[in-house]
Design an enzyme around this catalytic site. Structure first.
Site, PDB file in Angstrom:
ATOM      1  N   CYS A   2       0.821  -1.211   0.000  1.00 59.58           N
ATOM      2  CA  CYS A   2       0.000   0.000   0.000  1.00 59.58           C
ATOM      3  C   CYS A   2       0.855   1.262   0.000  1.00 59.58           C
ATOM      4  O   CYS A   2       1.935   1.294   0.577  1.00 59.58           O
ATOM      5  CB  CYS A   2      -0.864   0.046   1.239  1.00 59.58           C
ATOM      6  N   ARG A  27       5.263   0.153  -6.492  1.00 61.20           N
ATOM      7  CA  ARG A  27       5.334  -0.655  -5.280  1.00 61.20           C
ATOM      8  C   ARG A  27       4.373  -1.839  -5.313  1.00 61.20           C
ATOM      9  O   ARG A  27       4.468  -2.735  -4.486  1.00 61.20           O
ATOM     10  CB  ARG A  27       5.016   0.200  -4.057  1.00 61.20           C
ATOM     11  N   TRP A  76      -2.936  -2.722  -1.368  1.00 66.76           N
ATOM     12  CA  TRP A  76      -2.476  -4.083  -1.642  1.00 66.76           C
ATOM     13  C   TRP A  76      -3.183  -4.935  -0.590  1.00 66.76           C
ATOM     14  O   TRP A  76      -2.848  -4.863   0.596  1.00 66.76           O
ATOM     15  CB  TRP A  76      -0.953  -4.146  -1.498  1.00 66.76           C
ATOM     16  N   ASN A 100      -2.017   2.134   5.930  1.00 61.29           N
ATOM     17  CA  ASN A 100      -1.029   1.125   5.510  1.00 61.29           C
ATOM     18  C   ASN A 100      -0.732   0.252   6.714  1.00 61.29           C
ATOM     19  O   ASN A 100      -0.497   0.798   7.793  1.00 61.29           O
ATOM     20  CB  ASN A 100       0.314   1.785   5.146  1.00 61.29           C
ATOM     21  N   GLY A 101      -0.664  -1.044   6.531  1.00 67.85           N
ATOM     22  CA  GLY A 101      -0.273  -1.904   7.646  1.00 67.85           C
ATOM     23  C   GLY A 101      -1.400  -2.823   8.072  1.00 67.85           C
ATOM     24  O   GLY A 101      -2.376  -3.016   7.347  1.00 67.85           O
ATOM     25  N   GLU A 476      19.603 -16.523  -6.447  1.00 66.48           N
ATOM     26  CA  GLU A 476      19.118 -15.219  -6.915  1.00 66.48           C
ATOM     27  C   GLU A 476      18.587 -15.322  -8.355  1.00 66.48           C
ATOM     28  O   GLU A 476      17.553 -14.731  -8.690  1.00 66.48           O
ATOM     29  CB  GLU A 476      20.247 -14.185  -6.782  1.00 66.48           C
ATOM     30  N   LYS A 480      14.729 -14.421  -9.388  1.00 67.02           N
ATOM     31  CA  LYS A 480      14.424 -13.407 -10.400  1.00 67.02           C
ATOM     32  C   LYS A 480      13.516 -13.980 -11.461  1.00 67.02           C
ATOM     33  O   LYS A 480      12.534 -13.371 -11.867  1.00 67.02           O
ATOM     34  CB  LYS A 480      15.752 -12.943 -11.018  1.00 67.02           C
ATOM     35  N   GLU A 483       9.922 -14.679 -10.188  1.00 72.68           N
ATOM     36  CA  GLU A 483       9.213 -13.422  -9.912  1.00 72.68           C
ATOM     37  C   GLU A 483       8.625 -12.791 -11.166  1.00 72.68           C
ATOM     38  O   GLU A 483       7.498 -12.331 -11.164  1.00 72.68           O
ATOM     39  CB  GLU A 483      10.226 -12.385  -9.395  1.00 72.68           C
ATOM     40  N   HIS A 499      20.743 -35.319  -4.583  1.00 71.30           N
ATOM     41  CA  HIS A 499      20.052 -35.693  -3.336  1.00 71.30           C
ATOM     42  C   HIS A 499      18.547 -35.478  -3.434  1.00 71.30           C
ATOM     43  O   HIS A 499      17.870 -35.382  -2.424  1.00 71.30           O
ATOM     44  CB  HIS A 499      20.641 -34.914  -2.152  1.00 71.30           C
ATOM     45  N   LYS A 598       6.966  -3.867  -3.991  1.00 70.03           N
ATOM     46  CA  LYS A 598       8.366  -3.467  -3.929  1.00 70.03           C
ATOM     47  C   LYS A 598       8.870  -3.424  -2.497  1.00 70.03           C
ATOM     48  O   LYS A 598      10.017  -3.740  -2.223  1.00 70.03           O
ATOM     49  CB  LYS A 598       8.524  -2.087  -4.597  1.00 70.03           C
TER      50      LYS A 598
HETATM   51  C1  F6R Z   1      13.298  -9.690  -5.195  1.00 68.75           C
HETATM   52  C2  F6R Z   1      13.042  -8.637  -4.238  1.00 68.75           C
HETATM   53  C3  F6R Z   1      12.662  -9.018  -2.859  1.00 68.75           C
HETATM   54  C4  F6R Z   1      13.350  -8.079  -1.853  1.00 68.75           C
HETATM   55  C5  F6R Z   1      12.854  -8.360  -0.430  1.00 68.75           C
HETATM   56  C6  F6R Z   1      13.547  -7.473   0.586  1.00 68.75           C
HETATM   57  O1  F6R Z   1      13.599  -9.181  -6.457  1.00 68.75           O
HETATM   58  O2  F6R Z   1      13.103  -7.488  -4.566  1.00 68.75           O
HETATM   59  O3  F6R Z   1      12.969 -10.348  -2.580  1.00 68.75           O
HETATM   60  O4  F6R Z   1      14.728  -8.252  -1.938  1.00 68.75           O
HETATM   61  O5  F6R Z   1      11.471  -8.137  -0.361  1.00 68.75           O
HETATM   62  O6  F6R Z   1      13.326  -6.133   0.333  1.00 68.75           O
HETATM   63  P1  F6R Z   1      14.266  -5.017   0.928  1.00 68.75           P
HETATM   64  O7  F6R Z   1      15.613  -5.176   0.316  1.00 68.75           O
HETATM   65  O8  F6R Z   1      13.617  -3.719   0.553  1.00 68.75           O
HETATM   66  O9  F6R Z   1      14.302  -5.242   2.412  1.00 68.75           O
END
Ligand code: F6R
Length: 603
Positions: A2, A27, A76, A100-101, A476, A480, A483, A499, A598
């Site tokens: 949000c 976001r 959100w 928010n929250g 990673e 990516k 996602e 395994h 985000k």
């Molecule tokens: C993946 C991604 C998330 C963030 C995670 C932590 O591409 O962006 O996995 O890395 O939500 O977010 P921050 O770094 O803002 O604490």
């Protein structure tokens, strides 16, 4: 997650808030709305599920210019499905709120209010706070007092904006959730938001209130933004900062997506980062925090956690200090053993991730010094840690983190060097510049990677493998890909394949195998095992390795032998490009992938 934006001024409040909401689209959200005060001194509400454009279209009839106070929200969903009714703002008895929250005791409070005859329109926990404010306002003289009474009754982390029909004023308050206020050096518009980025170009001074500080925005008072404690006394618990961000830097420019732009920004960022810390004479955290830690708890989420796994390798190899790398959501609830002389290192792009903040708080309460590796200066994590190392990645808009990962790892590398007191003149500049050059060279080969992506993007599944410092890069790479391309992908230590996950291998499974200098032969054997089961092999390996190329269906040769410990960052850019192009072929919403946000400000 949000986003909230508020504006008070002589005119154009709705347009200012909508502009702020547009900036927060990155976001992630599922509905949007505004509540505003018009000339006739009544509150109007407009909210729509879906894209912000739906809200903008529904505002066509509104006299936008003659609005003097407005609160807006991108939602959100957490409580209640995505629909117009559950969208914010919520309005009752001429009081409007956005939230928010999460209100953790909402169920109990809601039944209490219902038993008093209060009616609720939505399924949200947010409307419960509105009910509390409405109830309190019957007995108080000011909205501020009513907010204070209501806020003391709720549990959990939240930020709210509240307005009523009688004043051109917004009351804002938060606990454990992001909130800033902003003003102009020339002009009388005042703002509030969950993210300073929403206010770039609109406010030049940003205020960061601490938890439970009531902010009152009113253009008839001097100063225009006032801060109070819950008991009504003036508060000094806020930080003031000039807004340095430039709107142009946050635009897509020639790139089709922010993610691609951010991948391409990496070489320039690395070069200027090296120069910046070199000019400062390095980083000396051990003297700032006054300890040489016996053990470091590295705590983060998602991509930042992967960066922590790479940083662990540096610190254990160079500094001989054991590191315990943990996901914040686990760390905070498992009663970790936290002992004197240990240190908490928290990695976060946003500095607002709820679990990471809670983990930091736990360390502080246990008497540990805490350091952040963070992008957003002034964020909650930045303010709560004893020391901060800024990763200097600039604003990252693509939901999938790319450049922040690279900068987090480099910051960890400098941290490890600082513990060694190793900052010879120019050394890092040379090393970092070489990495930047290599990343440039792989960016110049984007077409080759795009071609591979076009041939594999619709396969059944993807397993990224690597060993040693390439294992976190495999994790990673898989994160990516899932996602943004919405395909099933796993990251595995290459030696773990046999395994269990090897059972998945067939002619529809792709193994993206990273082959580094360390444990070369063993990693190649792992590739042979996949090959024997007819898996599709995409190898990222040393340039000119004919036999490895022969063994692979696709081969991406890299010149990384002289990059030393930074080579994983070079390889990671290949994975970033592969995911990007596969997602593009699948036609997904790359910058705003479904279900993701985000900044994850709730648990
Ligand atoms: C993946 C991604 C998330 C963030 C995670 C932590 O591409 O962006 O996995 O890395 O939500 O977010 P921050 O770094 O803002 O604490």
């Amino acid at each position: 997650m949000c986003g909230i934006v508020g504006h008070v001024g002589l005119k154009n409040s709705v347009s200012n808030v909508v502009e702020g909401l547009k900036r927060l689209e990155y976001r992630g959200y599922d509905s949007a709305g505004v509540c505003f005060k018009s000339k006739k001194s009544e509150l109007k509400l407009c909210k729509k599920s879906g894209k912000l454009q739906n809200l903008i279209d529904s505002l066509e009839e509104v006299d936008l210019e003659n609005s003097h106070a407005c609160i807006g929200h991108t939602r959100w969903a957490t409580h209640g499905e995505v629909n117009d009714t559950n969208a914010h703002p919520h309005l009752a008895e001429n009081i409007g709120i956005v939230h928010n929250g999460i209100i953790e005791n909402a169920t109990k409070l809601k039944s209490e209010l219902k038993s008093e005859g209060m009616k609720f329109l939505s399924e949200t926990d947010s409307e419960v706070f509105l009910g509390l404010v409405v109830r309190a306002f019957k007995t108080t003289k000011t909205l501020q007092e009513a907010v204070s009474i209501a806020f003391k009754q709720i549990e959990g982390n939240s930020a709210f904006l509240i307005m009523d029909k009688d004043r051109e004023e917004i009351v804002a308050i938060k606990r454990g959730a992001p909130l800033v206020c902003g003003s102009q050096s020339h002009g009388s518009d005042i703002f509030t938001s969950s993210d300073p980025y929403a206010l770039v170009g609109m406010a030049d001074t940003i205020y960061f209130p601490e938890d439970e500080v009531i902010c009152v925005l009113d253009i008839k008072t001097d100063p225009l933004i006032q801060f109070f404690e819950l008991d009504g006394s003036y508060s000094k618990r806020f930080l003031m900062q000039e807004q340095e961000m430039n709107l142009e830097l946050s635009e897509k420019g020639e790139f089709e997506h922010y993610m691609l732009k951010e991948i391409h920004e990496q070489p320039a960022l690395i070069r200027s980062f090296a120069q910046y810390y070199s000019n400062l004479g390095g980083i000396s955290f051990h003297s700032l925090t006054g300890i040489e830690p016996k053990l470091i708890h590295v705590v983060a989420c998602g991509t930042a956690w992967h960066a922590g796994l790479v940083i662990k390798n540096f610190v254990e190899k160079f500094n001989k200090i054991p590191c315990n790398v943990e996901q914040a959501s686990e760390f905070r609830y498992r009663n970790p053993l936290l002992l004197e002389g240990e240190l908490g290192l928290f990695i976060s792009q946003s500095g607002e991730t709820a679990d990471t903040l809670a983990a930091q708080e736990l360390c502080t309460k246990s008497g540990l010094k805490t350091i952040s590796v963070v992008n957003v200066e002034g964020s909650t994590l930045y303010r709560n840690c004893d020391e901060n190392m800024l990763i200097r990645a600039g604003i990252e808009i693509g939901v999938a983190s790319t450049k922040a990962f690279t900068q987090q790892v480099l910051t960890g590398y400098l941290y490890s060097s600082a513990l060694l007191k190793k900052f010879e003149d120019g050394y890092y500049i040379k090393e970092f510049n070489l990495l930047a050059d290599r990343i440039d060279s792989i960016l110049n080969r984007s077409e080759e990677i795009e071609e591979i992506a076009s041939e594999i993007y619709n396969k059944k599944g993807f397993i990224f493998t690597g060993r040693g410092s390439y294992f976190p890069i495999a994790l990673e790479g898989a994160l990516k890909l899932k996602e943004i391309a919405y395909v099933h992908a796993e990251g595995y230590a290459a030696g773990e394949l046999k395994h269990g996950p090897i059972a998945l291998i067939d002619e529809e499974m792709v193994n993206i195998a990273i082959v580094g200098k360390e444990l070369y032969d063993k990693t190649v054997s792992n590739i042979q095992e996949v090959k024997a089961r007819r898996g599709i092999i995409v190898t990222i390996g040393p340039e000119g390795d004919a036999s490895l190329e022969e063994m692979s269906d696709y081969y991406i040769g890299l010149n990384y032998t002289d990059l030393g410990d930074l080579a994983p960052l070079y390889v990671n850019v290949v994975n970033q490009l592969l995911s990007y192009y596969m997602a593009k072929f699948k036609g997904t919403d790359i910058d705003k992938p479904r279900n993701l946000a985000k900044s994850v400000t709730v648990e």
